[in-house]
Design a protein around this motif. Structure first.
Motif, PDB file in Angstrom:
ATOM      1  N   LEU A   1       0.918  -1.150  -0.112  1.00 46.22           N
ATOM      2  CA  LEU A   1       0.010   0.155  -0.103  1.00 46.22           C
ATOM      3  C   LEU A   1       0.553   0.931   0.072  1.00 46.22           C
ATOM      4  CD1 LEU A   1      -2.717  -1.225   3.224  1.00 46.22           C
ATOM      5  CD2 LEU A   1      -2.485  -0.577  -0.241  1.00 46.22           C
ATOM      6  N   PRO A   2       0.452   2.548  -0.319  1.00 44.97           N
ATOM      7  CA  PRO A   2       0.965   3.224  -0.652  1.00 44.97           C
ATOM      8  C   PRO A   2       2.100   3.694   0.781  1.00 44.97           C
ATOM      9  CG  PRO A   2      -0.949   4.139  -1.430  1.00 44.97           C
ATOM     10  CD  PRO A   2      -0.697   2.385  -0.690  1.00 44.97           C
ATOM     11  N   ARG A   3       2.622   3.992   1.063  1.00 45.64           N
ATOM     12  CA  ARG A   3       3.665   4.229   2.351  1.00 45.64           C
ATOM     13  C   ARG A   3       2.728   5.589   3.684  1.00 45.64           C
ATOM     14  NH1 ARG A   3       9.493   2.422   3.477  1.00 45.64           N
ATOM     15  NH2 ARG A   3       9.291   0.373   2.194  1.00 45.64           N
ATOM     16  N   TRP A   4       2.261   6.584   2.922  1.00 49.94           N
ATOM     17  CA  TRP A   4       1.947   7.431   3.689  1.00 49.94           C
ATOM     18  C   TRP A   4       0.319   7.017   4.483  1.00 49.94           C
ATOM     19  CZ3 TRP A   4      -3.236   8.845   1.540  1.00 49.94           C
ATOM     20  CH2 TRP A   4      -3.776   8.206   0.424  1.00 49.94           C
ATOM     21  N   THR A   5      -0.048   5.735   3.456  1.00 44.10           N
ATOM     22  CA  THR A   5      -1.297   5.603   4.375  1.00 44.10           C
ATOM     23  C   THR A   5      -1.515   5.041   5.824  1.00 44.10           C
ATOM     24  OG1 THR A   5      -1.745   3.235   3.404  1.00 44.10           O
ATOM     25  CG2 THR A   5      -2.517   4.982   2.291  1.00 44.10           C
ATOM     26  N   ALA A   6      -0.239   4.376   5.826  1.00 40.07           N
ATOM     27  CA  ALA A   6       0.767   3.626   7.369  1.00 40.07           C
ATOM     28  C   ALA A   6       0.309   5.207   7.928  1.00 40.07           C
ATOM     29  CB  ALA A   6       1.094   2.844   7.219  1.00 40.07           C
ATOM     30  N   VAL A   7       1.021   5.977   7.557  1.00 36.61           N
ATOM     31  CA  VAL A   7       1.663   7.371   8.221  1.00 36.61           C
ATOM     32  C   VAL A   7       0.317   7.837   9.192  1.00 36.61           C
ATOM     33  CG1 VAL A   7       2.820   9.435   8.292  1.00 36.61           C
ATOM     34  CG2 VAL A   7       3.588   7.053   7.114  1.00 36.61           C
ATOM     35  N   LEU A   8      -0.848   7.616   7.889  1.00 39.34           N
ATOM     36  CA  LEU A   8      -1.573   8.629   8.661  1.00 39.34           C
ATOM     37  C   LEU A   8      -2.704   7.941   9.001  1.00 39.34           C
ATOM     38  CD1 LEU A   8      -2.571  10.312   5.506  1.00 39.34           C
ATOM     39  CD2 LEU A   8      -1.862  11.042   6.919  1.00 39.34           C
ATOM     40  N   TRP A   9      -2.869   6.659   9.191  1.00 39.80           N
ATOM     41  CA  TRP A   9      -3.105   5.806  10.884  1.00 39.80           C
ATOM     42  C   TRP A   9      -2.189   6.153  11.569  1.00 39.80           C
ATOM     43  CZ3 TRP A   9      -2.909   0.442   7.416  1.00 39.80           C
ATOM     44  CH2 TRP A   9      -3.272   0.473   6.245  1.00 39.80           C
ATOM     45  N   VAL A  10      -1.424   5.702  12.268  1.00 40.47           N
ATOM     46  CA  VAL A  10      -0.558   6.364  13.145  1.00 40.47           C
ATOM     47  C   VAL A  10      -1.057   7.240  13.996  1.00 40.47           C
ATOM     48  CG1 VAL A  10       1.514   6.082  14.354  1.00 40.47           C
ATOM     49  CG2 VAL A  10       1.257   4.514  12.579  1.00 40.47           C
ATOM     50  N   LEU A  11      -0.413   8.514  12.881  1.00 38.00           N
ATOM     51  CA  LEU A  11      -0.564   9.908  13.296  1.00 38.00           C
ATOM     52  C   LEU A  11      -2.279   9.986  13.672  1.00 38.00           C
ATOM     53  CD1 LEU A  11       1.320  12.203  10.373  1.00 38.00           C
ATOM     54  CD2 LEU A  11       2.164  11.266  12.483  1.00 38.00           C
TER      55      LEU A  11
ATOM     56  N   GLY B   1      -6.079   8.300   5.246  1.00 38.76           N
ATOM     57  CA  GLY B   1      -5.586   7.029   5.848  1.00 38.76           C
ATOM     58  C   GLY B   1      -6.559   5.970   4.900  1.00 38.76           C
ATOM     59  N   VAL B   2      -7.311   5.850   5.177  1.00 33.02           N
ATOM     60  CA  VAL B   2      -8.089   4.554   4.890  1.00 33.02           C
ATOM     61  C   VAL B   2      -8.956   4.677   4.001  1.00 33.02           C
ATOM     62  CG1 VAL B   2     -10.328   3.356   6.163  1.00 33.02           C
ATOM     63  CG2 VAL B   2      -8.666   4.028   8.072  1.00 33.02           C
ATOM     64  N   VAL B   3      -8.747   5.852   3.254  1.00 34.15           N
ATOM     65  CA  VAL B   3      -9.860   6.045   2.234  1.00 34.15           C
ATOM     66  C   VAL B   3      -8.639   5.830   1.488  1.00 34.15           C
ATOM     67  CG1 VAL B   3     -10.255   7.352   0.589  1.00 34.15           C
ATOM     68  CG2 VAL B   3     -11.282   7.639   3.228  1.00 34.15           C
ATOM     69  N   GLY B   4      -7.231   6.406   1.825  1.00 36.71           N
ATOM     70  CA  GLY B   4      -6.118   6.049   0.284  1.00 36.71           C
ATOM     71  C   GLY B   4      -6.045   4.410   0.425  1.00 36.71           C
ATOM     72  N   ALA B   5      -6.061   3.512   1.298  1.00 33.58           N
ATOM     73  CA  ALA B   5      -5.727   1.697   1.140  1.00 33.58           C
ATOM     74  C   ALA B   5      -6.825   1.413   0.040  1.00 33.58           C
ATOM     75  CB  ALA B   5      -6.014   1.868   2.857  1.00 33.58           C
ATOM     76  N   GLY B   6      -8.518   1.992   0.614  1.00 30.36           N
ATOM     77  CA  GLY B   6      -9.535   1.896   0.128  1.00 30.36           C
ATOM     78  C   GLY B   6      -9.288   1.927  -1.353  1.00 30.36           C
TER      79      GLY B   6
END
Length: 122
Positions: free
Chosen positions: A73-83, A109-114
């Motif tokens: 998945l795009p790495r920014w999605t994981a960063v947004l989940w944590v932030l 982040g969830v929308v990006g992963a979806g």
């Protein structure tokens, strides 16, 4: 979250599995808390509230770590989940607007992963 974890379950390792498990448990506890409090924070719902926050924060941190490791998945999605989780949990105690801001960040982040899963470009 089942789709996100299922998409990358082999690559996320133990942190991803534990994160998925904690996020799922957090969602279930949150449903129970809402049902039990019936509009008023009383009884066992008072205990469940902090439990939701703890399991959610740890879950999103671990799921974010697992997703980062998986590189699917795009790495920014994981960063947004944590932030987002890092803002939501203390927001309940410190400043309620942090809950909203954290929710928007985490939701992005969830929308990006979806979207990544929906587009099917693996």
């Amino acid at each position: 979250f089942m789709g996100v974890y299922g998409f990358q379950n082999e690559e996320t390792g133990i942190p991803g599995f534990l994160g998925f498990l904690l996020v799922t448990v957090s969602n279930c506890i949150a449903l129970g808390e809402c049902w039990l409090q019936n509009g008023k924070p009383t009884g066992v719902a008072v205990v469940l509230g902090p439990l939701v926050g703890i399991t959610m924060l740890l879950g999103f941190i671990l799921l974010g770590i697992g997703s980062w490791q998986a590189k699917k998945l795009p790495r920014w999605t994981a960063v947004l989940w944590v932030l987002g989780g890092a803002l939501i949990v203390p927001g309940f105690v410190v400043q309620p607007i942090l809950v909203v801001i954290g929710g928007v960040i985490q939701g992005a982040g969830v929308v990006g992963a979806g979207i990544k899963l929906w587009l099917g470009k693996y």
